[in-house]
Design an enzyme around this catalytic site. Structure first.
Site, mmCIF file in Angstrom:
data_model
loop_
_atom_site.group_PDB
_atom_site.id
_atom_site.type_symbol
_atom_site.label_atom_id
_atom_site.label_comp_id
_atom_site.label_asym_id
_atom_site.label_seq_id
_atom_site.Cartn_x
_atom_site.Cartn_y
_atom_site.Cartn_z
ATOM 1 N N GLY A 58 48.894 -10.525 12.612
ATOM 2 C CA GLY A 58 47.635 -10.754 13.313
ATOM 3 C C GLY A 58 47.658 -10.065 14.668
ATOM 4 O O GLY A 58 48.702 -9.538 15.099
ATOM 5 N N LEU A 59 46.539 -10.101 15.329
ATOM 6 C CA LEU A 59 46.400 -9.439 16.625
ATOM 7 C C LEU A 59 47.314 -10.061 17.683
ATOM 8 O O LEU A 59 47.762 -11.203 17.531
ATOM 9 C CB LEU A 59 44.944 -9.557 17.104
ATOM 10 C CG LEU A 59 43.882 -8.834 16.259
ATOM 11 C CD1 LEU A 59 42.481 -9.283 16.696
ATOM 12 C CD2 LEU A 59 44.028 -7.315 16.404
ATOM 13 N N SER A 60 47.553 -9.325 18.737
ATOM 14 C CA SER A 60 48.247 -9.884 19.891
ATOM 15 C C SER A 60 47.436 -11.064 20.422
ATOM 16 O O SER A 60 46.217 -10.958 20.590
ATOM 17 C CB SER A 60 48.377 -8.808 20.981
ATOM 18 O OG SER A 60 48.966 -9.344 22.132
ATOM 19 N N GLY A 61 48.090 -12.186 20.630
ATOM 20 C CA GLY A 61 47.401 -13.364 21.140
ATOM 21 C C GLY A 61 46.749 -14.212 20.056
ATOM 22 O O GLY A 61 46.105 -15.222 20.353
ATOM 23 N N ALA A 62 46.929 -13.833 18.800
ATOM 24 C CA ALA A 62 46.288 -14.585 17.708
ATOM 25 C C ALA A 62 46.913 -15.972 17.545
ATOM 26 O O ALA A 62 46.268 -16.895 17.042
ATOM 27 C CB ALA A 62 46.394 -13.806 16.400
ATOM 28 N N GLY A 63 48.186 -16.082 17.944
ATOM 29 C CA GLY A 63 48.868 -17.370 17.814
ATOM 30 C C GLY A 63 50.024 -17.334 16.821
ATOM 31 O O GLY A 63 50.499 -18.396 16.389
ATOM 32 N N LYS A 64 50.485 -16.150 16.472
ATOM 33 C CA LYS A 64 51.552 -16.006 15.472
ATOM 34 C C LYS A 64 52.828 -16.747 15.890
ATOM 35 O O LYS A 64 53.388 -17.528 15.112
ATOM 36 C CB LYS A 64 51.893 -14.519 15.264
ATOM 37 C CG LYS A 64 50.738 -13.662 14.784
ATOM 38 C CD LYS A 64 51.123 -12.208 14.642
ATOM 39 C CE LYS A 64 51.528 -11.522 15.926
ATOM 40 N NZ LYS A 64 50.479 -11.456 16.965
ATOM 41 N N SER B 224 52.388 -6.227 13.183
ATOM 42 C CA SER B 224 52.444 -5.428 11.945
ATOM 43 C C SER B 224 51.039 -5.063 11.464
ATOM 44 O O SER B 224 50.576 -5.558 10.437
ATOM 45 C CB SER B 224 53.225 -6.165 10.847
ATOM 46 O OG SER B 224 52.811 -7.508 10.696
#
Lengths: 214, 214
Positions: B34-40, B108
């Site tokens: 997921g995007l940067s800051g998505a919460g991964k 990724s």
């Protein structure tokens, strides 16, 4: 490049200590160093079996095998061989952090490389195991045919032939394999781990003992 | 370079199946994309905690943290970002092989990268978790101040701004984080893992249930 300002350090909810408690074992890194053919991988595998039989979770990191995956982009140039060892050291420290007894088998001919691996693990948890098999014996075995090819000049920078092996100065364990079975060598290592509180005496054994005493 | 004739494959005395039996858990790789800051990373950490509370051994591999160690030689060029993901995939597969439930948090952005990570793990043991937080929300949070800098042109090739994020086509799990707590998101993941026999129902819970029924 690691001071790039995009870099942040993420903190973890579950720590190594939590995993240590869950596994009920002390993680460590055993770093097997020695010439090609010295018996590093053989000993690491025998040790993994012995630890497993004692109910302990270990993992073997083998230099040859990493070259099929993580290190498949690396050739055998001097720089690439250094990078090979560096990455193995980093992965060993991740495995340590994950809670495992990590058995790294890697020629790692240079003191600086081994010291780097040591620097990634807390003091006392890194065990340098020097598999001190004489060059003459390694060359006589020559399981992989590499010494013959190095002597023939088909392989260059081969440790022990045209590239140095810096003998460990103060390894935690030195294994003289000459005339000793793998099992005897493993006894030496197990004894060290036990005396340094890196493993409890093998649990099934303790249970058996208690049962016998009861 | 991996077909170099110096390469051998070393066989291991103790296999993944042995470790699986010892740990009494099924290893897997959960790949958070997921995007940067998505919460991964937040979700991976919460999940690690939930698994730990259920007596399961998990390990979080975080893209940011790997850049302080294994991947410290890599910058943020396109090639280096690919290599960053490749190495994380390789380490995830080693952790899987070691027996752990491996939680990899890594932007990724490209399908090929994620497919590569998947290819290293047996079918059914790789779980792609798409943390589907809208760009607008990630940018609004901007915990690390990176979106602001990307918009200002101080960072180039930033995913979602001037570098694409290829949305997963068929991820095993899609997490819509909008208006949901991390705990609710973790419930979704735990439910998936349970339904696909990747975890047994949390052991303490089962034990409690049994006690209550007795």
């Amino acid at each position: 490049m690691n001071n790039h300002s995009e870099l942040f350090w993420q903190h973890y909810a579950i720590s190594r200590l939590d995993r240590t408690a869950l596994l009920n074992q002390e993680p460590s890194v055993l770093w097997f160093t020695g010439l090609s053919g010295a018996g590093k991988t053989t000993l690491a595998n025998c040790l993994a079996k012995r630890l497993y039989d004692g109910g302990l979770l270990a993992y073997v990191l083998d230099g040859d095998n990493l070259r099929h995956g993580l290190n498949r982009d690396l050739d055998f140039s001097v720089a690439a061989r250094h990078e090979n060892v560096r990455r193995m050291a980093e992965v060993a420290s991740l495995m340590y952090d994950a809670g495992l007894i990590t058995l790294a088998a890697c020629i790692s001919p240079f003191k600086a490389e081994r010291d780097f691996a040591r620097s990634l693990v807390p003091a006392g948890k890194f065990v340098e195991v020097f598999v001190d098999t004489p060059l003459s014996l390694c060359e006589q075995r020559d399981n992989k045919g590499l010494y013959r090819r190095a002597r023939a000049g088909e392989i260059v920078n081969f440790t022990g032939i045209d590239s140095p092996f810096e003998r460990p100065v103060e390894p935690e364990i030195t294994i003289n394999t000459t005339g000793r079975s793998p099992g005897q060598c493993i006894d030496t290592i197990m004894d060290y781990l036990s005396r340094h509180d890196l493993i409890a005496a093998a649990r099934p054994g303790r249970l058996t003992e208690k049962t016998q005493n009861a």
